[in-house]
Design a protein around this motif. Structure first.
Motif, mmCIF file in Angstrom:
data_model
loop_
_atom_site.group_PDB
_atom_site.id
_atom_site.type_symbol
_atom_site.label_atom_id
_atom_site.label_comp_id
_atom_site.label_asym_id
_atom_site.label_seq_id
_atom_site.Cartn_x
_atom_site.Cartn_y
_atom_site.Cartn_z
ATOM 1 N N GLU A 1 -88.057 -35.267 -71.103
ATOM 2 C CA GLU A 1 -88.041 -36.114 -69.908
ATOM 3 C C GLU A 1 -89.428 -36.341 -69.314
ATOM 4 N N MET A 2 -90.324 -35.381 -69.501
ATOM 5 C CA MET A 2 -91.669 -35.531 -68.943
ATOM 6 C C MET A 2 -92.667 -34.744 -69.783
ATOM 7 N N ILE A 3 -93.842 -35.306 -69.957
ATOM 8 C CA ILE A 3 -94.940 -34.586 -70.615
ATOM 9 C C ILE A 3 -96.148 -34.622 -69.699
ATOM 10 N N ALA B 1 -88.343 -41.454 -70.388
ATOM 11 C CA ALA B 1 -89.272 -40.335 -70.201
ATOM 12 C C ALA B 1 -90.606 -40.851 -69.679
ATOM 13 N N ILE B 2 -91.298 -40.001 -68.939
ATOM 14 C CA ILE B 2 -92.589 -40.394 -68.373
ATOM 15 C C ILE B 2 -93.616 -39.329 -68.721
ATOM 16 N N ALA B 3 -94.879 -39.711 -68.658
ATOM 17 C CA ALA B 3 -95.944 -38.778 -69.039
ATOM 18 C C ALA B 3 -97.154 -38.964 -68.146
ATOM 19 N N PHE C 1 -91.409 -31.111 -70.794
ATOM 20 C CA PHE C 1 -90.227 -30.738 -70.033
ATOM 21 C C PHE C 1 -89.018 -31.478 -70.572
ATOM 22 N N ARG D 1 -90.354 -28.452 -59.673
ATOM 23 C CA ARG D 1 -89.091 -28.708 -60.365
ATOM 24 C C ARG D 1 -88.032 -27.761 -59.829
ATOM 25 N N THR E 1 -94.339 -43.613 -60.953
ATOM 26 C CA THR E 1 -93.610 -43.828 -62.208
ATOM 27 C C THR E 1 -92.428 -42.874 -62.178
ATOM 28 N N ALA E 2 -91.225 -43.396 -62.300
ATOM 29 C CA ALA E 2 -90.073 -42.507 -62.146
ATOM 30 C C ALA E 2 -88.873 -43.006 -62.912
ATOM 31 N N SER E 3 -87.938 -42.098 -63.162
ATOM 32 C CA SER E 3 -86.706 -42.412 -63.889
ATOM 33 C C SER E 3 -85.536 -41.629 -63.299
ATOM 34 N N LEU F 1 -82.851 -39.652 -64.955
ATOM 35 C CA LEU F 1 -82.452 -39.134 -66.269
ATOM 36 C C LEU F 1 -81.496 -37.965 -66.162
ATOM 37 N N THR G 1 -86.844 -37.815 -61.856
ATOM 38 C CA THR G 1 -87.943 -37.448 -62.745
ATOM 39 C C THR G 1 -89.102 -38.356 -62.373
ATOM 40 N N ILE H 1 -93.484 -39.077 -61.574
ATOM 41 C CA ILE H 1 -94.916 -38.761 -61.460
ATOM 42 C C ILE H 1 -95.528 -39.759 -60.484
ATOM 43 N N GLU I 1 -95.808 -34.171 -59.863
ATOM 44 C CA GLU I 1 -94.666 -34.219 -60.772
ATOM 45 C C GLU I 1 -93.448 -33.633 -60.073
ATOM 46 N N SER J 1 -85.094 -28.426 -64.107
ATOM 47 C CA SER J 1 -86.073 -27.939 -65.077
ATOM 48 C C SER J 1 -85.397 -27.371 -66.316
ATOM 49 N N PHE K 1 -84.975 -24.332 -66.693
ATOM 50 C CA PHE K 1 -85.384 -22.926 -66.863
ATOM 51 C C PHE K 1 -85.561 -22.172 -65.556
#
Lengths: 353, 353, 353, 353
Positions: free
Chosen positions: C149-151, C226-228, C247, D156, D198-200, D202, D215, D217, D231, D236, D238
């Motif tokens: 989903e995110m880098i 997905a966004i980065a 992520f 997150r 920038t967002a989604s 997801l 999600t 940035i 971010e 997450s 985790f």
């Protein structure tokens, strides 16, 4: 009688204040009824800060008071055994700071009083209530690392205590290593059968003059063939250092954490993290948890988790560690009938460098 | 004669191949002239892979060859001392894998041959060339942690070697702990004066049948009063574990690294890192660096950094560790006139569990 | 023809020497036949140190030589495309340092030459051969973290390159971030559809004068939603910093390592670790592994792992990043028909502070 | 009037209970006089557990009560602004959970009421009281890392909140990223001048149906030329992940900690650490510290450390982040006269995947 136990705290020094603050935040589990300290002002200050209704310098009266169900003994070590006996005779459940006493005879007398009275006695080995140690013990019990084969248990204070503390401390083994003796036998689930001590007095002239040591490695053997080393120092130079590594046939568990604040500093010099300075930081939660456990046992009418027998066992091992140092040989440990010779001057036989 | 030393490698087993690859990448520092192995095929394979012009099964001829200036001895341990003597008699500079020999007498005979011939002898204690250990040694020398008071030196192999290796290994102390004995005396800058051993055979029936131990803690005392513990295990269950902690009066240095690959995996189970599996991974650079040091000493006509006397000293300590285990008491160490009784069956006196 | 490919290296600068040392240690996989550099002395030095038979300043002749099967192009960036075309015309397999060229047209011409000749072309995106990045990619492919989903991909050099390098570098995006563009699209397994750039020139007057930026965050959107984010800096102040966090819907993977030497220093100031200084340290193994991959593909007659198309794709993204900076708006990316306007002066439109 | 402030808590949900426990342990700094919750049972339970004398469901009466000096507002977000106005009119000092309100107009009305009444208002941005963030801020102020050039601020949650929470939350930016907006401007010491999002969506269908994103940035530019990325993720996979990295011209500061329990598990699978699950664990001390700060300001008659203006500023940035998402372009931020268009449906313009 109240629905929750009425608790009195005896001793308002550093560790007593810690217990006091924890008790004050557990008003759903206890009625924090009174505090005592030979220094009345200390008791009154604690009572005022924490909203405790009664403060006194008459500790023994409080131990006998009908308005109290349980006592927390955090006074100086030399009073523990006597206070336990008084409290037991008056039917109080007892939480005592370690050690019960500096000699085995006084310890056994206190345990007899407890047994005769049928009250509870919990000893303040707080490590057993640390989330890391609990996870280690559970991991061992669940076979996560197979058979335990070796334990390394290290404990270092940042700097030595003052000379007057050293002189009354009972020495490195009964005062400090006693925590390691308890945690190693608790983690192993068995008592050691043999012990050998290598130690020096390197840290301060005071310690040497007190015939004590300050830098020590104790090795142990267990019935299963497992072996252990215990490292102690009265001064690390960098902060409080408590780390335990347990090696099994299929893996290892390592307990310990040095970082204190969640920040890392990156510069051309490298990456700098801070370090916990003292046991109050490292075991803050464990001290709270042990009090919760004690109060829970009282409320639920169950056994307390660290018994007087545990307190005695750690002291027996400390005696044997001293005997090894004194006699310069490995010592077989008889947990039931230990050698009871006290090392008043256990550093006398240290090799001179 | 070439401008750089002409080097021959004796022994193309695992460690020999490692040295071979390192030498092959140092063609600016040596002429990699020949390889030998009793198994000619192994020698020829190595020569072909690494572009070495000569391969032979006649190791002794190569040790005497006029076309060789220096030899790297990586053959089986029982050949080291004899090969050193031959090479020395023929004027070769020598790098040998540890140990020089499994007994002190053979070690001393080899050292005499080296001294008589006036050649160089470097012993393969590769830890001394690891960047972490070098930084620790320098930190100690520069007073970064004040006076050294305690060292903890741990070494665990991931799993035990095969039975045939165990039987010829010389036992845990001469085969494995000898690395720790060297590194501790190197870091301390002094030799221990006393030693005590606690050990068990827990890992495998093979080791017990070989009268060897596999799980050991050795404690030591140094003239300064500093003390040390050395932990060894033939099986960690998780990977190769070499960590050394040095505690001084003003701070500590800790050498070791377990992570192998630069990735961390985060999931609801926690955070997972991988672990180095073997010494070849952990000390890859150190093995290269020790060879660079050896060749540099040859090119610059200077002393080599790890002497035959260092090799003998670590063996003397290993003997004392075994004697302590055998006699079940602390042993005073005389580095010059050590007890020379060999423990052929040093695990015989182990307490039975 | 030899059983293994005969390889020539073009360019003996810093990165060329690195490849040369790696090739010299792979004599079982290649015949390291020749080195070239416009500076003949540099070529001759490399040949002598590494035992390479032939050195020349005539790079183009070597690219055409019948005695060479494959070439490693590590000369200056402005020669890459031309050298690739020559080598391709003469039927050589080619490994080239990144980038193929600083503009898309030259890149595409080089790729056409490669396609016409039917030779292999591998581009030196060495991160793809780092064990951490490989493990991350495999973890993603195996669904270890669910849907990505995110880098977050960060890269910082310790200090800016010299002004002459800056001027010829092609700017931050084509010179530096191009590594991130490649690794993000490789990890994602898809190409971005939109990009937005936020950047400043804060580090040096030279960079500002070159109309370049030195501090940049690029955000991207992928077809999957997905966004980065990609962070770049020409100066970290503390060392080389390359870290990637991926992520997913069920967990995360984090690649990166800053520690260089396996030592930690404990003092009252805290705990100090060192830090890798440069990419040569961080990616030492990756540079070796990419060469192994290239040679293996030649020997096994298979495809190389990082294609010319990958090299072009990263450059297309770099163009779009520059366009976003220039036009101060998000840019939709058409990988097939990209906007080909070069930003000769892409920092001109930076907001003045 | 008592010597310490008489405090009332409004709202006994999760965060209210946290504040209640903290207040109960600060009886030397306040008289914890009353708790209110629309659910009387919740209020009475809290009062009984924590020994608070008065419990009520009439929050507004309590806000006006002459027996209260200060109020802690931890009720649902939609009540904050109104309760602040009531409390201010009655002369109470106010601590409120963030945000003051979900729209700027209501926020400004509340701030006006506070200003008119001349009372204190502290906003619950607890990160500012975390030892790591405090150390970072101090490091920046003391020039430890030179000029700040880039910040990366990640946050997150382990898993998304329930649909009903999402619908009333105000969306990702006003509900969650608002913490990042506050901490970034606090660390930078300046307000951003431009923002791009920038967002989604997801993570869950609920979030998409609420026209929200999960999600994201956000990148920002500051007057100094420094840039930042923020971010956010609602899940997450985790655990709770809050980490902030601040890069300066001479070094970097990284705030964050994932480990929860001081144990590491070594097995053939690698080394496993646990991870903090939620913000209550990560910021336990920060929540206590912010309350200490608030009470200290009251006792010492000084300003509170996080003002209503800070609360408004973070909201203005959130509006701009939403506008960027809606209009798909970078947005210049005017902190004084912001665009006040609310994004009721700010995810409508998301690219469909």
């Amino acid at each position: 009688m109240s629905a929750v136990p009425r608790v009195a705290l005896i001793g308002c020094g550093r560790i007593g204040q810690l217990h006091a603050r924890n008790l004050a935040a557990m008003r759903d589990m206890c009625e924090f009824a009174a505090v005592a300290d030979w220094n009345l002002e200390a008791a009154e200050t604690a009572a005022r800060l924490l909203d405790v209704p009664h403060a006194t310098s008459a500790s023994e009266d409080l131990l006998a008071s009908p308005d109290v169900d349980a006592v927390i003994i955090a006074s100086s070590t030399d009073t523990h055994a006597r206070f336990i006996e008084i409290a037991a005779r008056h039917g109080k459940d007892i939480f005592t700071e370690k050690p019960i006493a500096l000699d085995i005879e006084a310890t056994e007398r206190a345990l007899e009083a407890v047994a005769d009275a049928g009250v509870r006695l919990q000893v303040g080995f707080q490590r057993r209530f640390d989330s890391g140690y609990i996870a280690a013990r559970e991991g061992i019990e669940q076979g996560e690392i197979g058979n335990v084969e070796m334990i390394r248990d290290a404990m270092r204070d940042p700097s030595p205590p003052p000379p007057e503390y050293i002189r009354q401390s009972g020495g490195l083994y009964r005062d400090m290593a006693i925590h390691n003796f308890d945690s190693v036998r608790w983690l192993m689930g068995e008592d050691p059968v043999e012990i050998y001590t290598t130690a020096s007095a390197l840290v301060s002239e005071d310690i040497r003059e007190a015939h004590d040591v300050d830098t020590s490695i104790v090795t142990m053997r267990f019935p299963s063939g497992a072996i252990a080393s215990i490292e102690n120092s009265r001064r690390s130079g960098f902060g409080y250092d408590v780390r335990t590594e347990i090696f099994g046939s299929t893996g290892a568990l390592m307990v310990g954490e040095y970082r204190y604040t969640p920040i890392r500093r990156f510069s051309s010099a490298g990456v700098l993290e801070d370090h916990q300075y003292f046991f109050l930081e490292r075991f803050r939660d464990a001290y709270r948890n042990e009090m919760v456990s004690f109060l829970t046992a009282l409320i639920n009418d169950t056994d307390v988790p660290v018994s007087g027998a545990d307190g005695r066992a750690a002291l027996v091992i400390a005696y044997a560690a001293e005997q090894s140092l004194r006699e310069h040989r490995p010592i077989a440990i008889d947990m039931k009938e230990p050698d009871r010779a006290r090392s008043e001057h256990h550093a006398d036989s240290l090799p001179t460098s």
